[in-house]
Design a protein around this motif. Sequence first.
Motif, PDB file in Angstrom:
ATOM      1  N   PHE A   1       0.807  -1.215   0.000  1.00 43.53           N
ATOM      2  CA  PHE A   1       0.000   0.000   0.000  1.00 43.53           C
ATOM      3  C   PHE A   1       0.845   1.273   0.000  1.00 43.53           C
ATOM      4  O   PHE A   1       0.332   2.347  -0.326  1.00 43.53           O
TER       5      PHE A   1
ATOM      6  N   LEU B   1      -3.788   5.078  -2.351  1.00 45.47           N
ATOM      7  CA  LEU B   1      -4.751   4.421  -1.482  1.00 45.47           C
ATOM      8  C   LEU B   1      -5.742   5.431  -0.931  1.00 45.47           C
ATOM      9  O   LEU B   1      -5.451   6.624  -0.813  1.00 45.47           O
TER      10      LEU B   1
ATOM     11  N   ALA C   1      -4.391  -0.184   4.844  1.00 45.14           N
ATOM     12  CA  ALA C   1      -3.152  -0.799   5.310  1.00 45.14           C
ATOM     13  C   ALA C   1      -3.130  -0.920   6.830  1.00 45.14           C
ATOM     14  O   ALA C   1      -2.697  -1.938   7.382  1.00 45.14           O
TER      15      ALA C   1
END
Length: 260
Positions: A24, A29, A46
């Motif tokens: 990630f 993200l 994450a």
Amino acid sequence: MTVIDFTAFIGRLATAAGETILPFFRTSLSVENKNASHDLDPVTEADRAAEAVMRRMIKQNFPQHGIVGEEFGSEREDAEYVWVLDPIDGTKSFIAGMPIWGTLIALMHNGAPVFGMMHQPYIGERFSGDNGSATYQGASGKRKLSVRRCAALADATLFTTSPKLMKPDDRAIFERVEDKVRLSRYGGDCYAYCMLAAGHLDLIIETELKPYDIAALVPIIAGAGGIVTTWDGKPAQHGGRIVAAGDRRTHEAALKILAG
């Protein structure tokens, strides 16, 4: 069981968390704000995925233990052994692509932190301690950690994540200490505490910390010869207003101002 009995497992926890988080890092993200106000308290997929992995491993191996985590709350807090987890300490740095975040893992025994680890998987570094000693492991090998001597605030390098995280009254008190040090820098998150343990800076002052922000760092700093307490000199593992120092003389001088 002793702390030694848990060290290999703690290493596996850190590895699993790192392997979960790294895909990630420095990607596009999504970020959710846990704070209902305009202030940003970010959490990512994450964070949640890494804590879920660690919780699953702990329950499989030590079902009688308690767990306190930033993302999924507390279970069996009154157990003899309790794990305190922060999957990504420094999520704001994480979402900005800065590699000064880390996974914090603390093992508590009867309410006191007996082992702590900070794992930075992107850089490939681990800092760990058991109150009696502390160790660094990374690309340059493995070595013992030791704080440096600093007799006075006038010689000290001070870190805080950001004064803007402090309440106005606390910020004003912090600034009284800041005015007396040689160098003041902002940022660092959990990495700053590890640099204190490694002897690269002298003083850290913060507020509003939660147990999962600090519990793992206490045995590392103590193991390296430093000291970390609340502003009123009490044990730090429960969070709050925190002051950490490599030299007790610097710690005492800072406390006199912070408590005054």
